[in-house]
Design a protein around this motif. Structure first.
Motif, PDB file in Angstrom:
ATOM      1  N   ALA A   1       0.738  -1.294   0.183  1.00 41.44           N
ATOM      2  CA  ALA A   1       0.046  -0.082   0.017  1.00 41.44           C
ATOM      3  C   ALA A   1       0.779   1.411  -0.040  1.00 41.44           C
ATOM      4  CB  ALA A   1      -0.978   0.002   1.224  1.00 41.44           C
ATOM      5  N   ILE A   2       1.923   1.203   0.925  1.00 42.64           N
ATOM      6  CA  ILE A   2       2.685   2.554   0.891  1.00 42.64           C
ATOM      7  C   ILE A   2       3.543   2.716  -0.518  1.00 42.64           C
ATOM      8  CG2 ILE A   2       5.034   3.528   2.072  1.00 42.64           C
ATOM      9  CD1 ILE A   2       4.028   1.998   4.466  1.00 42.64           C
ATOM     10  N   PHE A   3       3.860   1.722  -1.316  1.00 44.64           N
ATOM     11  CA  PHE A   3       4.677   1.523  -2.405  1.00 44.64           C
ATOM     12  C   PHE A   3       3.751   2.072  -3.576  1.00 44.64           C
ATOM     13  CE2 PHE A   3       5.226  -0.414  -6.387  1.00 44.64           C
ATOM     14  CZ  PHE A   3       6.348  -0.098  -6.875  1.00 44.64           C
ATOM     15  N   TYR A   4       2.281   1.508  -3.567  1.00 38.76           N
ATOM     16  CA  TYR A   4       1.363   1.997  -4.534  1.00 38.76           C
ATOM     17  C   TYR A   4       0.865   3.359  -4.215  1.00 38.76           C
ATOM     18  CZ  TYR A   4       1.261  -2.051  -7.446  1.00 38.76           C
ATOM     19  OH  TYR A   4       1.607  -2.988  -8.391  1.00 38.76           O
ATOM     20  N   SER A   5       1.035   4.047  -3.041  1.00 39.04           N
ATOM     21  CA  SER A   5       0.399   5.284  -2.494  1.00 39.04           C
ATOM     22  C   SER A   5       1.185   6.123  -3.375  1.00 39.04           C
ATOM     23  CB  SER A   5       0.504   5.513  -1.077  1.00 39.04           C
ATOM     24  OG  SER A   5       1.724   5.451  -0.823  1.00 39.04           O
ATOM     25  N   GLY A   6       2.128   5.752  -3.991  1.00 38.83           N
ATOM     26  CA  GLY A   6       3.206   6.638  -4.971  1.00 38.83           C
ATOM     27  C   GLY A   6       2.373   7.045  -5.851  1.00 38.83           C
ATOM     28  N   ALA A   7       1.781   6.149  -6.692  1.00 41.20           N
ATOM     29  CA  ALA A   7       0.697   6.473  -7.852  1.00 41.20           C
ATOM     30  C   ALA A   7      -0.145   7.745  -7.715  1.00 41.20           C
ATOM     31  CB  ALA A   7       0.135   5.219  -8.231  1.00 41.20           C
ATOM     32  N   SER A   8      -0.961   7.277  -6.517  1.00 41.21           N
ATOM     33  CA  SER A   8      -1.836   8.616  -6.107  1.00 41.21           C
ATOM     34  C   SER A   8      -1.259   9.738  -5.934  1.00 41.21           C
ATOM     35  CB  SER A   8      -2.920   8.079  -5.163  1.00 41.21           C
ATOM     36  OG  SER A   8      -2.215   7.516  -3.989  1.00 41.21           O
ATOM     37  N   ALA A   9      -0.018   9.780  -5.001  1.00 40.06           N
ATOM     38  CA  ALA A   9       0.609  11.123  -4.510  1.00 40.06           C
ATOM     39  C   ALA A   9       0.989  11.517  -6.134  1.00 40.06           C
ATOM     40  CB  ALA A   9       1.889  10.497  -3.781  1.00 40.06           C
ATOM     41  N   ALA A  10       1.597  10.842  -6.835  1.00 33.84           N
ATOM     42  CA  ALA A  10       2.210  11.126  -8.298  1.00 33.84           C
ATOM     43  C   ALA A  10       1.125  12.125  -8.887  1.00 33.84           C
ATOM     44  CB  ALA A  10       2.813  10.232  -9.102  1.00 33.84           C
ATOM     45  N   GLY A  11      -0.169  11.478  -8.918  1.00 37.85           N
ATOM     46  CA  GLY A  11      -1.154  12.290  -9.578  1.00 37.85           C
ATOM     47  C   GLY A  11      -1.711  13.592  -8.946  1.00 37.85           C
ATOM     48  N   ALA A  12      -1.532  13.812  -7.599  1.00 37.85           N
ATOM     49  CA  ALA A  12      -1.538  15.188  -7.073  1.00 37.85           C
ATOM     50  C   ALA A  12      -0.494  16.050  -7.310  1.00 37.85           C
ATOM     51  CB  ALA A  12      -1.341  14.893  -5.287  1.00 37.85           C
ATOM     52  N   PHE A  13       0.947  15.422  -7.358  1.00 34.28           N
ATOM     53  CA  PHE A  13       2.040  16.520  -7.596  1.00 34.28           C
ATOM     54  C   PHE A  13       1.897  16.610  -9.218  1.00 34.28           C
ATOM     55  CE2 PHE A  13       3.837  14.871  -3.699  1.00 34.28           C
ATOM     56  CZ  PHE A  13       4.149  16.132  -3.217  1.00 34.28           C
ATOM     57  N   SER A  14       1.595  15.674 -10.028  1.00 32.97           N
ATOM     58  CA  SER A  14       1.609  15.982 -11.412  1.00 32.97           C
ATOM     59  C   SER A  14       0.606  17.140 -11.895  1.00 32.97           C
ATOM     60  CB  SER A  14       1.098  14.660 -12.162  1.00 32.97           C
ATOM     61  OG  SER A  14      -0.295  14.287 -12.015  1.00 32.97           O
ATOM     62  N   GLY A  15      -0.593  17.115 -11.281  1.00 30.86           N
ATOM     63  CA  GLY A  15      -1.487  18.439 -11.226  1.00 30.86           C
ATOM     64  C   GLY A  15      -1.015  19.767 -10.861  1.00 30.86           C
ATOM     65  N   LEU A  16      -0.144  19.754  -9.886  1.00 33.75           N
ATOM     66  CA  LEU A  16       0.371  20.852  -9.427  1.00 33.75           C
ATOM     67  C   LEU A  16       1.741  21.377 -10.338  1.00 33.75           C
ATOM     68  CD1 LEU A  16       0.703  20.279  -5.426  1.00 33.75           C
ATOM     69  CD2 LEU A  16      -0.602  22.054  -6.629  1.00 33.75           C
ATOM     70  N   LEU A  17       2.284  20.265 -10.667  1.00 33.12           N
ATOM     71  CA  LEU A  17       3.615  20.631 -11.596  1.00 33.12           C
ATOM     72  C   LEU A  17       2.958  21.013 -13.045  1.00 33.12           C
ATOM     73  CD1 LEU A  17       5.941  17.327 -10.838  1.00 33.12           C
ATOM     74  CD2 LEU A  17       6.466  19.908 -10.438  1.00 33.12           C
ATOM     75  N   ALA A  18       2.179  20.448 -13.553  1.00 28.70           N
ATOM     76  CA  ALA A  18       1.436  20.688 -14.736  1.00 28.70           C
ATOM     77  C   ALA A  18       0.946  22.013 -14.757  1.00 28.70           C
ATOM     78  CB  ALA A  18       0.520  19.866 -15.131  1.00 28.70           C
ATOM     79  N   PHE A  19       0.408  22.373 -13.558  1.00 25.83           N
ATOM     80  CA  PHE A  19      -0.358  23.721 -13.361  1.00 25.83           C
ATOM     81  C   PHE A  19       0.879  24.618 -13.432  1.00 25.83           C
ATOM     82  CE2 PHE A  19      -1.417  27.390 -10.592  1.00 25.83           C
ATOM     83  CZ  PHE A  19      -2.423  28.114 -11.165  1.00 25.83           C
ATOM     84  N   GLY A  20       2.212  24.599 -12.559  1.00 25.54           N
ATOM     85  CA  GLY A  20       3.050  25.290 -12.258  1.00 25.54           C
ATOM     86  C   GLY A  20       4.214  25.515 -13.827  1.00 25.54           C
ATOM     87  N   ILE A  21       4.432  24.401 -14.215  1.00 25.27           N
ATOM     88  CA  ILE A  21       5.234  24.393 -15.119  1.00 25.27           C
ATOM     89  C   ILE A  21       4.483  24.756 -16.503  1.00 25.27           C
ATOM     90  CG2 ILE A  21       6.616  22.984 -17.028  1.00 25.27           C
ATOM     91  CD1 ILE A  21       7.082  20.853 -14.559  1.00 25.27           C
ATOM     92  N   GLY A  22       3.042  24.791 -16.762  1.00 23.16           N
ATOM     93  CA  GLY A  22       2.400  25.417 -17.595  1.00 23.16           C
ATOM     94  C   GLY A  22       2.563  26.912 -17.735  1.00 23.16           C
ATOM     95  N   GLN A  23       2.836  27.637 -16.711  1.00 25.89           N
ATOM     96  CA  GLN A  23       3.221  28.940 -16.910  1.00 25.89           C
ATOM     97  C   GLN A  23       4.204  29.160 -17.857  1.00 25.89           C
ATOM     98  OE1 GLN A  23       0.413  30.693 -15.206  1.00 25.89           O
ATOM     99  NE2 GLN A  23      -0.061  28.614 -14.933  1.00 25.89           N
ATOM    100  N   LEU A  24       5.026  28.263 -18.071  1.00 31.37           N
ATOM    101  CA  LEU A  24       6.290  28.620 -18.838  1.00 31.37           C
ATOM    102  C   LEU A  24       5.681  28.437 -20.305  1.00 31.37           C
ATOM    103  CD1 LEU A  24       8.672  26.270 -17.208  1.00 31.37           C
ATOM    104  CD2 LEU A  24       8.823  28.922 -17.116  1.00 31.37           C
ATOM    105  N   ASP A  25       4.650  28.533 -20.583  1.00 33.46           N
ATOM    106  CA  ASP A  25       4.084  28.285 -21.977  1.00 33.46           C
ATOM    107  C   ASP A  25       4.639  29.513 -22.602  1.00 33.46           C
ATOM    108  OD1 ASP A  25       2.658  27.185 -24.189  1.00 33.46           O
ATOM    109  OD2 ASP A  25       0.763  28.146 -23.494  1.00 33.46           O
ATOM    110  N   HIS A  26       5.046  29.190 -24.098  1.00 30.81           N
ATOM    111  CA  HIS A  26       5.780  30.241 -25.028  1.00 30.81           C
ATOM    112  C   HIS A  26       7.027  30.623 -24.561  1.00 30.81           C
ATOM    113  CE1 HIS A  26       2.228  30.086 -27.410  1.00 30.81           C
ATOM    114  NE2 HIS A  26       1.282  30.316 -26.479  1.00 30.81           N
ATOM    115  N   THR A  27       7.467  30.198 -23.373  1.00 30.92           N
ATOM    116  CA  THR A  27       9.102  30.560 -22.981  1.00 30.92           C
ATOM    117  C   THR A  27       9.827  29.940 -24.130  1.00 30.92           C
ATOM    118  OG1 THR A  27       8.640  30.622 -20.602  1.00 30.92           O
ATOM    119  CG2 THR A  27      10.715  30.563 -21.361  1.00 30.92           C
TER     120      THR A  27
END
Length: 329
Positions: free
Chosen positions: A2-28
Protein backbone atom coordinates in the motif's frame (compact mmCIF):
# COMPACT_ATOMS: atom_id res chain seq x y z
CA UNK A 1 2.37 -2.79 -0.99
CA UNK A 2 0.00 0.00 0.00
CA UNK A 3 2.82 2.42 0.85
CA UNK A 4 4.56 1.56 -2.43
CA UNK A 5 1.42 2.05 -4.53
CA UNK A 6 0.41 5.21 -2.68
CA UNK A 7 3.16 6.78 -4.78
CA UNK A 8 0.83 6.44 -7.79
CA UNK A 9 -1.91 8.57 -6.23
CA UNK A 10 0.66 10.98 -4.75
CA UNK A 11 2.10 11.31 -8.26
CA UNK A 12 -1.37 12.17 -9.49
CA UNK A 13 -1.51 15.01 -6.97
CA UNK A 14 1.96 16.34 -7.75
CA UNK A 15 1.49 15.98 -11.50
CA UNK A 16 -1.48 18.33 -11.31
CA UNK A 17 0.53 20.89 -9.36
CA UNK A 18 3.55 20.52 -11.62
CA UNK A 19 1.43 20.75 -14.75
CA UNK A 20 -0.18 23.90 -13.36
CA UNK A 21 3.19 25.46 -12.44
CA UNK A 22 5.23 24.35 -15.44
CA UNK A 23 2.35 25.31 -17.70
CA UNK A 24 3.08 28.91 -16.82
CA UNK A 25 6.24 28.57 -18.95
CA UNK A 26 4.05 28.40 -22.04
CA UNK A 27 5.76 30.14 -24.99
CA UNK A 28 8.99 30.62 -23.01
CA UNK A 29 11.92 30.35 -25.47
CA UNK A 30 9.30 29.68 -28.13
CA UNK A 31 8.17 26.34 -26.64
CA UNK A 32 4.73 25.27 -25.47
CA UNK A 33 4.22 24.41 -21.80
CA UNK A 34 3.67 20.67 -22.38
CA UNK A 35 7.20 20.40 -23.82
CA UNK A 36 8.64 21.72 -20.56
CA UNK A 37 6.57 19.16 -18.62
CA UNK A 38 8.14 16.31 -20.62
CA UNK A 39 11.66 17.72 -20.23
CA UNK A 40 11.66 18.71 -16.54
CA UNK A 41 9.77 15.67 -15.22
CA UNK A 42 11.76 13.35 -17.50
CA UNK A 43 15.08 14.54 -16.09
CA UNK A 44 13.97 13.84 -12.49
CA UNK A 45 12.74 10.37 -13.48
CA UNK A 46 16.06 9.42 -15.09
CA UNK A 47 18.12 10.72 -12.16
CA UNK A 48 15.98 8.81 -9.64
CA UNK A 49 16.30 5.60 -11.67
CA UNK A 50 20.09 5.93 -11.75
CA UNK A 51 20.20 6.48 -7.97
CA UNK A 52 17.97 3.45 -7.37
CA UNK A 53 20.66 1.21 -8.86
CA UNK A 54 22.77 1.75 -5.73
CA UNK A 55 20.06 2.18 -3.08
CA UNK A 56 17.45 -0.50 -3.91
CA UNK A 57 18.53 -4.02 -2.90
CA UNK A 58 17.26 -7.32 -4.35
CA UNK A 59 17.06 -9.15 -1.00
CA UNK A 60 17.90 -8.48 2.66
CA UNK A 61 20.92 -10.75 2.14
CA UNK A 62 22.54 -8.02 0.03
CA UNK A 63 22.03 -5.24 2.58
CA UNK A 64 25.31 -4.72 4.37
CA UNK A 65 25.27 -1.45 6.31
CA UNK A 66 22.01 -0.91 8.16
CA UNK A 67 21.06 -4.50 9.06
CA UNK A 68 22.92 -6.68 11.54
CA UNK A 69 23.65 -10.33 10.72
CA UNK A 70 20.85 -11.46 13.06
CA UNK A 71 18.36 -9.05 11.45
CA UNK A 72 19.23 -10.29 7.96
CA UNK A 73 18.79 -13.92 9.03
CA UNK A 74 15.45 -13.13 10.67
CA UNK A 75 14.10 -11.46 7.51
CA UNK A 76 15.30 -14.26 5.23
CA UNK A 77 13.86 -17.03 7.42
CA UNK A 78 10.57 -15.20 7.95
CA UNK A 79 10.18 -14.85 4.19
CA UNK A 80 11.12 -18.49 3.54
CA UNK A 81 8.46 -19.89 5.89
CA UNK A 82 5.76 -17.24 5.50
CA UNK A 83 3.72 -18.75 2.66
CA UNK A 84 0.56 -20.71 3.26
CA UNK A 85 -0.19 -19.72 6.85
CA UNK A 86 0.73 -21.77 9.90
CA UNK A 87 0.98 -25.03 7.94
CA UNK A 88 3.22 -23.56 5.27
CA UNK A 89 6.44 -25.27 4.27
CA UNK A 90 9.82 -23.86 3.29
CA UNK A 91 9.73 -22.05 -0.04
CA UNK A 92 12.19 -22.65 -2.83
CA UNK A 93 14.06 -19.48 -3.73
CA UNK A 94 16.35 -20.77 -6.51
CA UNK A 95 15.82 -19.84 -10.16
CA UNK A 96 13.71 -22.47 -11.89
CA UNK A 97 12.14 -22.54 -15.35
CA UNK A 98 9.66 -25.11 -14.04
CA UNK A 99 8.47 -22.76 -11.30
CA UNK A 100 8.26 -19.91 -13.81
CA UNK A 101 6.11 -22.04 -16.12
CA UNK A 102 3.85 -23.02 -13.21
CA UNK A 103 2.91 -19.36 -12.77
CA UNK A 104 1.30 -19.27 -16.22
CA UNK A 105 -0.68 -22.41 -15.40
CA UNK A 106 -2.08 -20.97 -12.15
CA UNK A 107 -5.76 -19.98 -12.23
CA UNK A 108 -5.03 -17.45 -9.51
CA UNK A 109 -2.96 -15.30 -11.86
CA UNK A 110 -5.85 -14.93 -14.27
CA UNK A 111 -8.47 -14.63 -11.54
CA UNK A 112 -6.72 -11.59 -10.10
CA UNK A 113 -5.71 -10.26 -13.54
CA UNK A 114 -9.43 -9.84 -14.35
CA UNK A 115 -9.77 -7.48 -11.40
CA UNK A 116 -6.61 -5.55 -12.25
CA UNK A 117 -7.55 -5.39 -15.95
CA UNK A 118 -10.83 -3.77 -14.96
CA UNK A 119 -8.95 -1.29 -12.79
CA UNK A 120 -6.61 -0.39 -15.66
CA UNK A 121 -9.51 0.21 -18.03
CA UNK A 122 -11.23 2.52 -15.56
CA UNK A 123 -8.23 4.33 -14.07
CA UNK A 124 -6.53 5.08 -17.40
CA UNK A 125 -9.69 6.47 -18.91
CA UNK A 126 -10.63 8.29 -15.73
CA UNK A 127 -7.24 10.02 -15.40
CA UNK A 128 -7.57 11.27 -18.95
CA UNK A 129 -11.01 12.84 -18.57
CA UNK A 130 -10.78 14.07 -14.95
CA UNK A 131 -9.46 17.54 -15.92
CA UNK A 132 -12.26 17.77 -18.52
CA UNK A 133 -14.90 16.94 -15.91
CA UNK A 134 -13.56 19.60 -13.54
CA UNK A 135 -13.17 22.07 -16.41
CA UNK A 136 -16.87 21.57 -17.18
CA UNK A 137 -17.68 22.81 -13.66
CA UNK A 138 -16.53 26.28 -14.67
CA UNK A 139 -12.76 26.18 -14.13
CA UNK A 140 -10.30 27.02 -16.90
CA UNK A 141 -7.72 24.45 -18.06
CA UNK A 142 -4.97 25.53 -15.65
CA UNK A 143 -7.36 25.70 -12.68
CA UNK A 144 -8.77 22.28 -13.62
CA UNK A 145 -5.27 20.80 -13.36
CA UNK A 146 -4.85 22.33 -9.89
CA UNK A 147 -8.29 21.12 -8.78
CA UNK A 148 -7.31 17.49 -9.49
CA UNK A 149 -4.82 17.63 -6.60
CA UNK A 150 -7.17 17.19 -3.57
CA UNK A 151 -8.83 13.98 -4.88
CA UNK A 152 -5.40 12.40 -5.44
CA UNK A 153 -4.23 13.39 -1.95
CA UNK A 154 -7.40 11.79 -0.58
CA UNK A 155 -6.68 8.63 -2.63
CA UNK A 156 -3.13 8.49 -1.25
CA UNK A 157 -4.43 8.50 2.33
CA UNK A 158 -7.14 5.92 1.56
CA UNK A 159 -4.59 3.64 -0.12
CA UNK A 160 -2.35 3.64 2.95
CA UNK A 161 -5.32 3.07 5.27
CA UNK A 162 -6.69 0.26 3.10
CA UNK A 163 -3.37 -1.57 3.24
CA UNK A 164 -3.22 -1.23 7.01
CA UNK A 165 -6.81 -2.48 7.41
CA UNK A 166 -6.27 -5.46 5.08
CA UNK A 167 -3.28 -6.61 7.10
CA UNK A 168 -4.82 -5.79 10.47
CA UNK A 169 -8.02 -7.77 9.83
CA UNK A 170 -6.62 -10.30 7.30
CA UNK A 171 -9.41 -9.53 4.85
CA UNK A 172 -8.02 -9.63 1.31
CA UNK A 173 -11.30 -9.90 -0.56
CA UNK A 174 -12.85 -6.96 1.29
CA UNK A 175 -9.77 -4.84 0.56
CA UNK A 176 -10.62 -5.35 -3.13
CA UNK A 177 -14.41 -5.27 -2.96
CA UNK A 178 -14.94 -2.16 -0.81
CA UNK A 179 -12.73 0.17 -2.93
CA UNK A 180 -14.44 -1.13 -6.09
CA UNK A 181 -17.86 -0.40 -4.57
CA UNK A 182 -16.65 3.08 -3.61
CA UNK A 183 -15.39 3.77 -7.14
CA UNK A 184 -18.62 2.40 -8.61
CA UNK A 185 -20.67 4.80 -6.46
CA UNK A 186 -18.41 7.67 -7.50
CA UNK A 187 -18.84 6.91 -11.19
CA UNK A 188 -22.63 6.81 -10.82
CA UNK A 189 -22.65 10.18 -9.04
CA UNK A 190 -20.41 11.76 -11.69
CA UNK A 191 -22.42 10.29 -14.56
CA UNK A 192 -25.66 11.67 -13.15
CA UNK A 193 -24.38 15.10 -12.08
CA UNK A 194 -21.69 15.99 -14.61
CA UNK A 195 -24.25 17.50 -16.95
CA UNK A 196 -25.46 19.81 -14.18
CA UNK A 197 -22.77 22.49 -13.60
CA UNK A 198 -25.11 24.12 -11.08
CA UNK A 199 -24.26 21.36 -8.54
CA UNK A 200 -20.44 21.22 -8.73
CA UNK A 201 -20.18 19.97 -5.16
CA UNK A 202 -22.05 16.77 -6.04
CA UNK A 203 -19.77 16.07 -8.99
CA UNK A 204 -16.66 16.77 -6.90
CA UNK A 205 -17.96 14.37 -4.26
CA UNK A 206 -18.21 11.71 -6.96
CA UNK A 207 -14.67 12.56 -8.07
CA UNK A 208 -13.36 12.05 -4.53
CA UNK A 209 -15.16 8.70 -4.19
CA UNK A 210 -13.95 7.46 -7.57
CA UNK A 211 -10.33 8.47 -7.03
CA UNK A 212 -10.28 7.19 -3.46
CA UNK A 213 -11.82 3.91 -4.61
CA UNK A 214 -9.63 3.17 -7.63
CA UNK A 215 -6.13 3.62 -6.24
CA UNK A 216 -6.22 1.16 -3.29
CA UNK A 217 -7.12 -1.73 -5.64
CA UNK A 218 -3.68 -2.32 -7.22
CA UNK A 219 -1.83 -2.90 -3.92
CA UNK A 220 -4.70 -5.08 -2.72
CA UNK A 221 -4.65 -7.42 -5.72
CA UNK A 222 -0.83 -7.47 -5.90
CA UNK A 223 -0.65 -8.48 -2.25
CA UNK A 224 -3.42 -11.05 -2.81
CA UNK A 225 -1.62 -12.76 -5.68
CA UNK A 226 1.73 -12.65 -3.88
CA UNK A 227 0.16 -14.43 -0.89
CA UNK A 228 -1.44 -17.08 -3.09
CA UNK A 229 1.60 -17.94 -5.23
CA UNK A 230 4.11 -19.97 -3.24
CA UNK A 231 7.68 -20.34 -4.39
CA UNK A 232 9.81 -17.24 -4.88
CA UNK A 233 10.22 -17.80 -8.62
CA UNK A 234 6.56 -18.60 -9.21
CA UNK A 235 5.51 -15.55 -7.20
CA UNK A 236 7.85 -13.21 -9.06
CA UNK A 237 6.71 -14.41 -12.49
CA UNK A 238 3.09 -14.54 -11.35
CA UNK A 239 3.04 -10.92 -10.20
CA UNK A 240 4.77 -9.81 -13.40
CA UNK A 241 2.38 -11.83 -15.58
CA UNK A 242 -0.68 -10.53 -13.75
CA UNK A 243 0.46 -6.92 -14.13
CA UNK A 244 1.46 -7.44 -17.77
CA UNK A 245 -1.88 -8.97 -18.76
CA UNK A 246 -3.89 -6.37 -16.88
CA UNK A 247 -1.99 -3.41 -18.36
CA UNK A 248 -3.66 -4.23 -21.67
CA UNK A 249 -6.63 -2.53 -20.05
CA UNK A 250 -4.85 0.76 -20.68
CA UNK A 251 -5.41 0.24 -24.41
CA UNK A 252 -9.14 -0.05 -23.79
CA UNK A 253 -9.36 2.70 -21.19
CA UNK A 254 -7.61 5.28 -23.34
CA UNK A 255 -10.11 4.80 -26.18
CA UNK A 256 -13.53 4.56 -24.52
CA UNK A 257 -13.96 8.25 -23.63
CA UNK A 258 -14.89 9.83 -26.95
CA UNK A 259 -14.23 13.57 -27.09
CA UNK A 260 -17.43 14.30 -29.02
CA UNK A 261 -19.43 12.84 -26.11
CA UNK A 262 -18.02 15.23 -23.49
CA UNK A 263 -18.95 15.89 -20.74
CA UNK A 264 -21.41 13.01 -20.23
CA UNK A 265 -19.29 10.30 -21.93
CA UNK A 266 -22.05 7.65 -22.04
CA UNK A 267 -19.79 5.03 -23.66
CA UNK A 268 -16.84 5.62 -21.35
CA UNK A 269 -18.89 5.79 -18.16
CA UNK A 270 -21.05 2.87 -19.27
CA UNK A 271 -18.10 0.54 -19.93
CA UNK A 272 -16.40 1.59 -16.69
CA UNK A 273 -19.57 1.02 -14.66
CA UNK A 274 -20.23 -2.37 -16.23
CA UNK A 275 -16.69 -3.65 -15.69
CA UNK A 276 -16.51 -2.35 -12.12
CA UNK A 277 -19.81 -4.02 -11.28
CA UNK A 278 -18.97 -7.44 -12.79
CA UNK A 279 -15.22 -7.89 -12.40
CA UNK A 280 -14.66 -5.40 -9.59
CA UNK A 281 -17.54 -6.25 -7.27
CA UNK A 282 -19.08 -9.62 -8.22
CA UNK A 283 -16.02 -11.60 -9.33
CA UNK A 284 -13.90 -11.00 -6.16
CA UNK A 285 -16.74 -12.46 -4.06
CA UNK A 286 -16.97 -15.54 -6.30
CA UNK A 287 -13.17 -15.98 -6.19
CA UNK A 288 -13.29 -15.64 -2.40
CA UNK A 289 -15.69 -18.59 -2.09
CA UNK A 290 -13.56 -20.66 -4.50
CA UNK A 291 -10.56 -20.11 -2.23
CA UNK A 292 -12.61 -20.90 0.88
CA UNK A 293 -13.73 -24.19 -0.69
CA UNK A 294 -10.15 -25.19 -1.58
CA UNK A 295 -8.99 -24.37 1.95
CA UNK A 296 -11.86 -26.35 3.47
CA UNK A 297 -11.04 -29.39 1.33
CA UNK A 298 -7.38 -29.25 2.30
CA UNK A 299 -8.23 -28.60 5.94
CA UNK A 300 -10.20 -31.86 6.04
CA UNK A 301 -7.05 -33.81 5.14
CA UNK A 302 -4.93 -35.36 7.87
CA UNK A 303 -1.59 -33.52 8.11
CA UNK A 304 0.27 -36.60 9.37
CA UNK A 305 -0.89 -38.59 6.35
CA UNK A 306 0.19 -35.81 4.03
CA UNK A 307 3.67 -35.63 5.56
CA UNK A 308 3.91 -39.43 5.42
CA UNK A 309 3.03 -39.38 1.71
CA UNK A 310 5.27 -36.50 0.64
CA UNK A 311 8.78 -35.48 1.64
CA UNK A 312 9.52 -31.92 2.78
CA UNK A 313 11.30 -31.39 -0.54
CA UNK A 314 8.25 -32.48 -2.53
CA UNK A 315 5.92 -30.25 -0.51
CA UNK A 316 8.26 -27.33 -1.07
CA UNK A 317 8.36 -28.07 -4.80
CA UNK A 318 4.55 -28.04 -4.98
CA UNK A 319 4.34 -24.47 -3.70
CA UNK A 320 0.73 -23.33 -3.31
CA UNK A 321 -0.46 -26.64 -4.83
CA UNK A 322 0.71 -28.37 -1.66
CA UNK A 323 -2.20 -29.80 0.40
CA UNK A 324 -0.65 -28.02 3.40
CA UNK A 325 -0.91 -24.60 1.74
CA UNK A 326 -3.81 -22.33 2.71
CA UNK A 327 -4.90 -19.54 0.38
CA UNK A 328 -5.38 -16.01 1.73
CA UNK A 329 -9.00 -14.93 1.53
Amino acid sequence: MAIFYSGASAAGAFSGLLAFGIGQLDHTWGYRGWRFIYGIEGVFTVLLAIGAFWFVHDTPAKVGKWLTHEERQFLLLRHKYSAGGETGVAEKSEFSWKQAAMAFKSIHIYAVALIEFTLCVTVYGYSFILPTIINNLGYDAAEAQAMTVPPYVFACLITAFSGWAADRYQQRMLSVLLPNLTALAGFIIMMVSVNCPSVPGVTLFGVFLTTGGLYPISPAVTAWISLNCAGTMKRAVGIAAMISFSQLGGIVGSNIYISSQAPTYPVGFGISLGMLAVFGCIWPVIYYFILKQINATRGAMDENEIRAKYTEEELSEMGDLSPLFRYAT
